[in-house]
Write a protein that holds these residues in place. Sequence first.
Motif, PDB file in Angstrom:
ATOM      1  N   UNK A 144       0.921  -0.983  -0.093  1.00  0.00           N
ATOM      2  CA  UNK A 144       0.096   0.069  -0.154  1.00  0.00           C
ATOM      3  C   UNK A 144       0.890   1.219   0.047  1.00  0.00           C
ATOM      4  N   UNK A 145       0.117   2.497  -0.118  1.00  0.00           N
ATOM      5  CA  UNK A 145       1.127   3.660  -0.203  1.00  0.00           C
ATOM      6  C   UNK A 145       0.099   4.669   0.798  1.00  0.00           C
ATOM      7  N   UNK A 146       0.914   5.385   1.173  1.00  0.00           N
ATOM      8  CA  UNK A 146       0.516   6.681   2.103  1.00  0.00           C
ATOM      9  C   UNK A 146       0.267   7.942   1.247  1.00  0.00           C
ATOM     10  N   UNK A 147       0.607   7.890   0.089  1.00  0.00           N
ATOM     11  CA  UNK A 147       0.406   9.049  -0.865  1.00  0.00           C
ATOM     12  C   UNK A 147      -0.401   8.811  -2.005  1.00  0.00           C
ATOM     13  N   UNK A 148      -0.488   9.769  -2.952  1.00  0.00           N
ATOM     14  CA  UNK A 148      -1.038   9.700  -3.938  1.00  0.00           C
ATOM     15  C   UNK A 148      -0.787   8.465  -5.167  1.00  0.00           C
ATOM     16  N   UNK A 149       0.462   8.110  -5.177  1.00  0.00           N
ATOM     17  CA  UNK A 149       0.960   7.176  -5.979  1.00  0.00           C
ATOM     18  C   UNK A 149       1.427   5.888  -5.468  1.00  0.00           C
ATOM     19  N   UNK A 150       1.118   4.927  -6.111  1.00  0.00           N
ATOM     20  CA  UNK A 150       1.405   3.667  -5.552  1.00  0.00           C
ATOM     21  C   UNK A 150       2.389   2.744  -6.645  1.00  0.00           C
ATOM     22  N   UNK A 151       3.468   2.386  -6.459  1.00  0.00           N
ATOM     23  CA  UNK A 151       4.179   1.524  -7.149  1.00  0.00           C
ATOM     24  C   UNK A 151       3.869   0.107  -7.524  1.00  0.00           C
ATOM     25  N   UNK A 161      14.224  -1.450  -6.963  1.00  0.00           N
ATOM     26  CA  UNK A 161      14.795   0.026  -6.819  1.00  0.00           C
ATOM     27  C   UNK A 161      14.414   0.865  -8.041  1.00  0.00           C
ATOM     28  N   UNK A 162      15.118   0.416  -9.214  1.00  0.00           N
ATOM     29  CA  UNK A 162      15.134   1.484 -10.366  1.00  0.00           C
ATOM     30  C   UNK A 162      13.605   1.415 -11.168  1.00  0.00           C
ATOM     31  N   UNK A 163      13.078   0.415 -10.865  1.00  0.00           N
ATOM     32  CA  UNK A 163      11.536   0.195 -11.455  1.00  0.00           C
ATOM     33  C   UNK A 163      10.729   0.797 -10.700  1.00  0.00           C
ATOM     34  N   UNK A 164      10.723   0.945  -9.410  1.00  0.00           N
ATOM     35  CA  UNK A 164       9.732   1.855  -8.348  1.00  0.00           C
ATOM     36  C   UNK A 164      10.138   3.399  -8.887  1.00  0.00           C
ATOM     37  N   UNK A 165      11.266   3.954  -8.726  1.00  0.00           N
ATOM     38  CA  UNK A 165      11.780   5.135  -9.117  1.00  0.00           C
ATOM     39  C   UNK A 165      11.062   5.672 -10.526  1.00  0.00           C
ATOM     40  N   UNK A 166      11.208   4.857 -11.858  1.00  0.00           N
ATOM     41  CA  UNK A 166      10.961   5.020 -12.886  1.00  0.00           C
ATOM     42  C   UNK A 166       9.140   5.063 -12.805  1.00  0.00           C
ATOM     43  N   UNK A 167       8.562   4.095 -12.131  1.00  0.00           N
ATOM     44  CA  UNK A 167       7.193   4.082 -12.020  1.00  0.00           C
ATOM     45  C   UNK A 167       6.686   5.589 -11.434  1.00  0.00           C
ATOM     46  N   UNK A 169       8.271   8.396 -11.279  1.00  0.00           N
ATOM     47  CA  UNK A 169       8.480   9.340 -12.209  1.00  0.00           C
ATOM     48  C   UNK A 169       7.436   9.313 -13.246  1.00  0.00           C
ATOM     49  N   UNK A 170       6.953   8.365 -14.013  1.00  0.00           N
ATOM     50  CA  UNK A 170       5.853   8.422 -14.716  1.00  0.00           C
ATOM     51  C   UNK A 170       4.713   8.759 -14.378  1.00  0.00           C
ATOM     52  N   UNK A 171       4.150   8.177 -13.339  1.00  0.00           N
ATOM     53  CA  UNK A 171       3.106   8.617 -12.225  1.00  0.00           C
ATOM     54  C   UNK A 171       2.859  10.428 -12.283  1.00  0.00           C
ATOM     55  N   UNK A 172       4.091  10.937 -11.703  1.00  0.00           N
ATOM     56  CA  UNK A 172       4.092  12.044 -11.472  1.00  0.00           C
ATOM     57  C   UNK A 172       3.963  12.963 -12.629  1.00  0.00           C
ATOM     58  N   UNK A 173       4.638  12.588 -13.958  1.00  0.00           N
ATOM     59  CA  UNK A 173       4.568  13.301 -15.237  1.00  0.00           C
ATOM     60  C   UNK A 173       3.221  13.102 -15.614  1.00  0.00           C
ATOM     61  N   UNK A 174       2.434  12.003 -15.593  1.00  0.00           N
ATOM     62  CA  UNK A 174       1.300  11.707 -16.139  1.00  0.00           C
ATOM     63  C   UNK A 174       0.276  12.505 -15.465  1.00  0.00           C
ATOM     64  N   UNK A 175       0.232  12.714 -14.128  1.00  0.00           N
ATOM     65  CA  UNK A 175      -0.878  13.538 -13.335  1.00  0.00           C
ATOM     66  C   UNK A 175      -0.498  14.706 -13.480  1.00  0.00           C
ATOM     67  N   UNK A 176       0.546  15.370 -13.477  1.00  0.00           N
ATOM     68  CA  UNK A 176       0.818  17.059 -13.398  1.00  0.00           C
ATOM     69  C   UNK A 176       1.701  17.432 -14.145  1.00  0.00           C
ATOM     70  N   UNK A 177       2.503  16.736 -15.147  1.00  0.00           N
ATOM     71  CA  UNK A 177       3.195  17.307 -16.104  1.00  0.00           C
ATOM     72  C   UNK A 177       4.525  17.854 -15.414  1.00  0.00           C
ATOM     73  N   UNK A 178       5.516  18.417 -15.927  1.00  0.00           N
ATOM     74  CA  UNK A 178       6.609  18.918 -15.389  1.00  0.00           C
ATOM     75  C   UNK A 178       6.431  19.439 -14.079  1.00  0.00           C
ATOM     76  N   UNK A 179       5.359  20.217 -13.929  1.00  0.00           N
ATOM     77  CA  UNK A 179       5.084  21.337 -12.867  1.00  0.00           C
ATOM     78  C   UNK A 179       5.007  20.373 -11.635  1.00  0.00           C
ATOM     79  N   UNK A 180       4.639  19.079 -11.835  1.00  0.00           N
ATOM     80  CA  UNK A 180       4.526  18.325 -10.747  1.00  0.00           C
ATOM     81  C   UNK A 180       5.686  18.036  -9.886  1.00  0.00           C
ATOM     82  N   UNK A 181       6.900  18.104 -10.628  1.00  0.00           N
ATOM     83  CA  UNK A 181       8.211  17.718  -9.917  1.00  0.00           C
ATOM     84  C   UNK A 181       8.676  18.846  -9.253  1.00  0.00           C
ATOM     85  N   UNK A 182       7.951  20.134  -9.426  1.00  0.00           N
ATOM     86  CA  UNK A 182       8.070  21.096  -8.448  1.00  0.00           C
ATOM     87  C   UNK A 182       6.938  21.665  -7.403  1.00  0.00           C
TER      88      UNK A 182
END
Length: 313
Positions: A144-151, A161-167, A169-182
């Motif tokens: 489970x996850x405590x946040x918006x995204x679940x890997x 390690x790397x698959x979760x990080x990529x997952x 990254x993709x979810x943040x970008x799909x949800x919010x675009x580049x602005x999501x990272x800021x």
Amino acid sequence: MEDKRNIPIIEWEHLDKKKFYVFGVCMTMMIRVSVYPFTLIRTRLQVQKGKSLYNGTFDAFVKILRAEGAAGLYRGFLVNTFTLISGQCYVTTYELTRKYVSKYNNNNVVKSLVAGGSASLVAQSITVPIDVVSQHLMMQREGESMGRFKVRYQDCKRNVVFGQTKDILVQIFNADGLRGFYRGYVASLLTYIPNSAVWWPFYHFYAEQLSRLSPKDCPHLLLQAISGPLAAATASTLTNPMDVIRARVQVEGKSSIILTFKQLMAEEGPWGLTKGLSARIISATPSTIVIVVGYETLKKLSLRPELVDSRHW
């Protein structure tokens, strides 16, 4: 009455920059490894609703260790190590700003206040995207996850390690675009610029006061090692309310600092603003001792050869 003594301050122009950066990266990495579990715990405590999962810092430590093992305390650590870059930018900006401000004002408190705030502004511009990703990884619990995204958990250990990080990254970008990272950038600035701006003046203040009260033969490094945690506890207490809001904005995907504050007050009252404070102070204390002793030692080790014997540090 004359001061008993002054703690000498090594300035930017006294340093061998190559040594300074090499030693600095090694020192920062050691600090990160030692305090990262408490950074993770602090973030989870700040994000959880009330005491739905953990009753406090120690309770969270035990539960995470039992449920997720030691690796659970280091979720998002590899991503977080990229903040080593911002750490080097921080110290460079701090030292250069001190040097610049000294041309107009030689008061140590003023130099520390301006330099600390400026260094945080630069560092946070680099750190926020890394923090956003690493915090979402911190929120991942078994199944489970405590946040918006679940890997998606995968069988291959390398992919865990790397698959979760990529997952993420993709979810943040799909949800919010580049602005999501800021997301939470302003909240981060409102947390860390005051924290840094307050920390340095309090550090020098406590060091000066302890210097006056201590015996003449008391080592400077010991006074600095005590002053650091005192300054960290002071700065953490003053800025923790905004730190709680920052964590919720970034992890829960909220867009308004004011609405997040109002919701927190409505749900948990003023005590909600103190969430994660003990974990923050606990992580700050050992790390600050290492940072202060290490940073001052680092600067001594990085002195230009011609200055090593010519000054009493």
